[in-house]
Enzyme design. Structure first.
Site, PDB file in Angstrom:
ATOM      1  N   HIS A  75      50.839  95.060 130.029  1.00  0.00           N
ATOM      2  CA  HIS A  75      50.744  95.944 128.867  1.00  0.00           C
ATOM      3  C   HIS A  75      52.087  95.944 128.133  1.00  0.00           C
ATOM      4  CE1 HIS A  75      51.896 100.078 127.531  1.00  0.00           C
ATOM      5  NE2 HIS A  75      50.755 100.005 126.883  1.00  0.00           N
ATOM      6  N   SER A  76      52.056  96.356 126.880  1.00  0.00           N
ATOM      7  CA  SER A  76      53.309  96.411 126.121  1.00  0.00           C
ATOM      8  C   SER A  76      53.294  97.553 125.123  1.00  0.00           C
ATOM      9  CB  SER A  76      53.479  95.080 125.383  1.00  0.00           C
ATOM     10  OG  SER A  76      54.118  95.237 124.148  1.00  0.00           O
ATOM     11  N   ASN A  77      54.482  98.005 124.769  1.00  0.00           N
ATOM     12  CA  ASN A  77      54.700  98.880 123.616  1.00  0.00           C
ATOM     13  C   ASN A  77      55.783  98.234 122.759  1.00  0.00           C
ATOM     14  OD1 ASN A  77      53.104 101.315 123.584  1.00  0.00           O
ATOM     15  ND2 ASN A  77      54.021 101.813 125.540  1.00  0.00           N
ATOM     16  N   HIS A 125      54.372  93.461 121.858  1.00  0.00           N
ATOM     17  CA  HIS A 125      54.491  93.926 120.465  1.00  0.00           C
ATOM     18  C   HIS A 125      55.620  93.184 119.744  1.00  0.00           C
ATOM     19  CE1 HIS A 125      52.092  97.307 121.811  1.00  0.00           C
ATOM     20  NE2 HIS A 125      52.290  98.025 120.734  1.00  0.00           N
ATOM     21  N   ASN A 164      45.308  99.861 131.105  1.00  0.00           N
ATOM     22  CA  ASN A 164      46.669 100.378 131.275  1.00  0.00           C
ATOM     23  C   ASN A 164      46.623 101.900 131.147  1.00  0.00           C
ATOM     24  OD1 ASN A 164      46.440  99.516 128.190  1.00  0.00           O
ATOM     25  ND2 ASN A 164      47.885 101.223 128.267  1.00  0.00           N
ATOM     26  N   HIS A 192      52.101 104.494 113.823  1.00  0.00           N
ATOM     27  CA  HIS A 192      53.492 104.280 114.232  1.00  0.00           C
ATOM     28  C   HIS A 192      54.454 104.835 113.171  1.00  0.00           C
ATOM     29  CE1 HIS A 192      53.187 100.842 117.387  1.00  0.00           C
ATOM     30  NE2 HIS A 192      52.097 101.599 117.425  1.00  0.00           N
ATOM     31  N   ARG A 248      58.159 109.602 120.417  1.00  0.00           N
ATOM     32  CA  ARG A 248      57.053 109.005 119.682  1.00  0.00           C
ATOM     33  C   ARG A 248      55.971 110.052 119.478  1.00  0.00           C
ATOM     34  NH1 ARG A 248      53.449 103.636 121.414  1.00  0.00           N
ATOM     35  NH2 ARG A 248      51.913 103.934 119.772  1.00  0.00           N
ATOM     36  N   ASN A 250      41.565 102.049 123.517  1.00  0.00           N
ATOM     37  CA  ASN A 250      42.378 103.100 124.133  1.00  0.00           C
ATOM     38  C   ASN A 250      41.560 104.333 124.528  1.00  0.00           C
ATOM     39  OD1 ASN A 250      45.238 102.024 122.394  1.00  0.00           O
ATOM     40  ND2 ASN A 250      45.173 102.290 124.606  1.00  0.00           N
ATOM     41  N   GLU A 306      39.226  96.246 127.147  1.00  0.00           N
ATOM     42  CA  GLU A 306      40.347  97.034 127.694  1.00  0.00           C
ATOM     43  C   GLU A 306      40.133  98.520 127.422  1.00  0.00           C
ATOM     44  OE1 GLU A 306      44.122  95.379 126.600  1.00  0.00           O
ATOM     45  OE2 GLU A 306      45.167  97.290 126.817  1.00  0.00           O
ATOM     46  N   TYR A 360      48.994  90.075 119.383  1.00  0.00           N
ATOM     47  CA  TYR A 360      48.614  91.490 119.436  1.00  0.00           C
ATOM     48  C   TYR A 360      48.340  91.965 118.012  1.00  0.00           C
ATOM     49  CZ  TYR A 360      48.636  96.066 121.766  1.00  0.00           C
ATOM     50  OH  TYR A 360      48.281  97.277 122.303  1.00  0.00           O
ATOM     51  N   ASP A 406      53.013  97.397 133.726  1.00  0.00           N
ATOM     52  CA  ASP A 406      54.109  97.532 132.771  1.00  0.00           C
ATOM     53  C   ASP A 406      55.276  97.987 133.617  1.00  0.00           C
ATOM     54  OD1 ASP A 406      55.977  98.634 130.978  1.00  0.00           O
ATOM     55  OD2 ASP A 406      54.425  98.962 129.481  1.00  0.00           O
ATOM     56  N   LYS A 425      43.945  95.750 118.757  1.00  0.00           N
ATOM     57  CA  LYS A 425      44.112  97.167 119.064  1.00  0.00           C
ATOM     58  C   LYS A 425      43.058  97.955 118.293  1.00  0.00           C
ATOM     59  CE  LYS A 425      46.386  99.096 121.133  1.00  0.00           C
ATOM     60  NZ  LYS A 425      46.169  99.727 122.429  1.00  0.00           N
ATOM     61  N   LYS A 485      44.420  89.748 120.907  1.00  0.00           N
ATOM     62  CA  LYS A 485      44.059  91.108 121.326  1.00  0.00           C
ATOM     63  C   LYS A 485      43.995  91.983 120.089  1.00  0.00           C
ATOM     64  CE  LYS A 485      45.878  95.278 123.454  1.00  0.00           C
ATOM     65  NZ  LYS A 485      46.338  95.896 124.685  1.00  0.00           N
ATOM     66  N   ASP A 519      40.894  96.704 122.542  1.00  0.00           N
ATOM     67  CA  ASP A 519      41.389  97.847 123.314  1.00  0.00           C
ATOM     68  C   ASP A 519      41.248  99.126 122.498  1.00  0.00           C
ATOM     69  OD1 ASP A 519      42.790  99.702 124.772  1.00  0.00           O
ATOM     70  OD2 ASP A 519      44.760  98.763 124.485  1.00  0.00           O
TER      71      ASP A 519
END
Ligand code: GKR
Ligand code: MG
Length: 441
Positions: free
Chosen positions: A339-341, A368, A288, A38, A421, A242, A265, A155, A312, A211, A209, A240
């Site tokens: 889901h979230s960002n 988040h 997601n 990030h 991003r 991803n 996930e 998270y 989402d 990541k 959760k 997750d």
């Protein structure tokens, strides 16, 4: 102008008179994920619609310069339309922008399509206006409240030391003791456990959760096992990666975590591979990434690619579309969660109204929010109690815009120089030459 029907007075609809689009940058810590790292700021865009009788409706979406430009282009199409007439608004936007293509979604864990973002921004602001006009919360416009408060999970992120921002960062007054953990590095199983303990103590979360998709799966699964050991079997855990794992890796580690995680996930990429992994495990799969639009549903049903769809509203085209998704999930035996960002309180409020309305909520939602320290709503940060957020009771979304805070975060946006991003570029600043890989382990 008024018309009389069966003694009821039908008021001529209001019209959208002004649209304000404000890109903002909110402090975001150096969190690691499959796509990289990030940046010190996460970009959001705040949209405000004002009607001809002066009623304002607000929304928040993930920000990019490209989406902001599309929103600017949509302005002239939307001015003069009735905020209650969402069908016309939707048809107008589709006619102008065309429907999103699957390729536009991109390979990243977040969704990069244009139309869904724009429609979500406009729809949520219109629902806020409608709620204010009829003096009811948005949840009532979605069919009514099925729960008073909405549960979220902790998270957890692998992260480098630091809290993000270049000009300092704020504190969440409701999250005692969280500040130090928000800044601490978390790279080992023990540090992930410490992060989880601090986050749960501060926000009261009752599920976890992690990541993943950052380190070798062995290291990440060890962190899951350490969480299980530290929190006990009553605390649900998910991981997750991803979609960075191969089918073989997902089945191997999925079996090892069987009985320990509540769901796995997006272990692998694409519906076909998800279906193969799903058939090999007893643990439910969530996504997601492989089922992210209505166009993906027929093949999701055919292949049985997941058990839980993580909706989402920013990516599924708004709150009403998410209610439709909830009905389809019920019809086809899927569970629904969220889901979230990185986001602030306007998005959180919208998620809570939706979370309170959906029928089939068995899993705590992602957010988040604890990682952010800024806020742009009147009254500051929203409060979690026992990991839940109470449904706002005021009309519309029930949250107002703090214009000074908005102006401050807009200044951050202008100063930080980010336009979208890009976690790969951020990661390369720390590990030169680092490259995103769609499948890594
Ligand atoms: O913020 O780094 C992140 C997450 O990886 C996010 O971008 C994902 O979209 O939270 C997300 C997910 O569940 O995939
Ligand atoms: Mg995910």
């Amino acid at each position: 102008m008024k018309a009389m029907t069966n003694n009821l007075t039908i008021r001529k609809g209001p019209r959208i008179r002004e649209i304000h689009i404000t890109p903002i940058a909110t402090v975001d810590p150096p969190l690691l994920n499959a796509a990289g790292l990030h940046a010190p700021y996460a970009l959001r865009t705040v949209v405000e619609l004002v009607t001809d009788d002066g009623i304002s409706g607000i929304s928040e979406i993930p920000g990019t310069l490209a989406i902001d430009r599309s929103l600017e282009a949509a302005k002239s199409l939307l001015i003069g339309l009735d905020p209650f007439d969402l069908n016309r608004i939707s048809d107008t936007l589709v006619a102008h922008f065309g429907t999103d293509s699957a390729a536009e979604r991109g390979l990243t864990p977040w969704d990069q399509r244009t139309l869904v973002h724009i429609f979500s921004a406009v729809e949520v602001a219109c629902l806020d206006i409608m709620g204010k006009i009829v003096n009811r919360p948005v949840v009532d416009l979605l069919g009514g409240k099925r729960r008073e408060a909405v549960p979220f999970s902790a998270y957890l992120f692998y992260k480098y030391e630091g809290a993000g921002g270049q000009l300092g960062f704020g504190t969440d007054p409701h999250a005692t003791g969280w500040d130090a953990a928000r800044q601490a590095s978390a790279l080992t199983p023990a540090e992930i456990v410490a992060q989880a303990q601090a986050m749960c103590a501060a926000f009261g979360f009752q599920s976890l959760k992690l990541k993943g998709g950052v380190f070798d799966p062995r290291q990440e699964v060890d962190a899951v096992l350490a969480l299980h050991e530290a929190f006990g079997p009553q605390v649900p855990i998910r991981i997750d990666p991803n979609a960075l794992w191969t089918v073989e890796t997902a089945i191997h580690y999925g079996k090892e975590m069987e009985g320990i995680i509540e769901y796995l996930e997006d272990p692998v990429r694409g519906q076909e591979d998800m279906a193969v992994v799903r058939r090999a495990l007893r643990t439910p799969l969530a996504t997601n990434m492989c089922t992210t639009s209505f166009a993906d549903l027929p093949s999701s049903i055919r292949t049985v690619s997941e058990d839980i769809i993580l909706s989402d509203h920013h990516f599924w085209g708004g709150l009403r579309a998410s209610m439709t998704l909830a009905d389809l999930c019920r019809t086809f035996g899927r569970d629904l969660s969220m889901h979230s960002n990185s986001h602030l309180g306007i998005s959180l409020a919208a998620m809570v109204h939706l979370g309170a309305a959906i029928p089939n909520l068995r899993y705590a939602l992602d957010t988040h929010y604890p990682w952010q320290s800024d806020e742009i709503i009147v009254g500051g940060r929203l409060r979690f109690e026992d990991g839940q957020v109470a449904v706002p009771t005021g009309p519309g979304l029930g949250v107002g815009l703090d214009r000074d805070a908005l102006a401050r975060l807009h200044q951050n946006y202008l100063a930080c120089g980010l336009t979208k991003r890009d976690d790969e570029i951020e990661m390369q600043k720390v590990q030169p030459g680092w490259k995103f890989q769609a499948t890594r382990w």
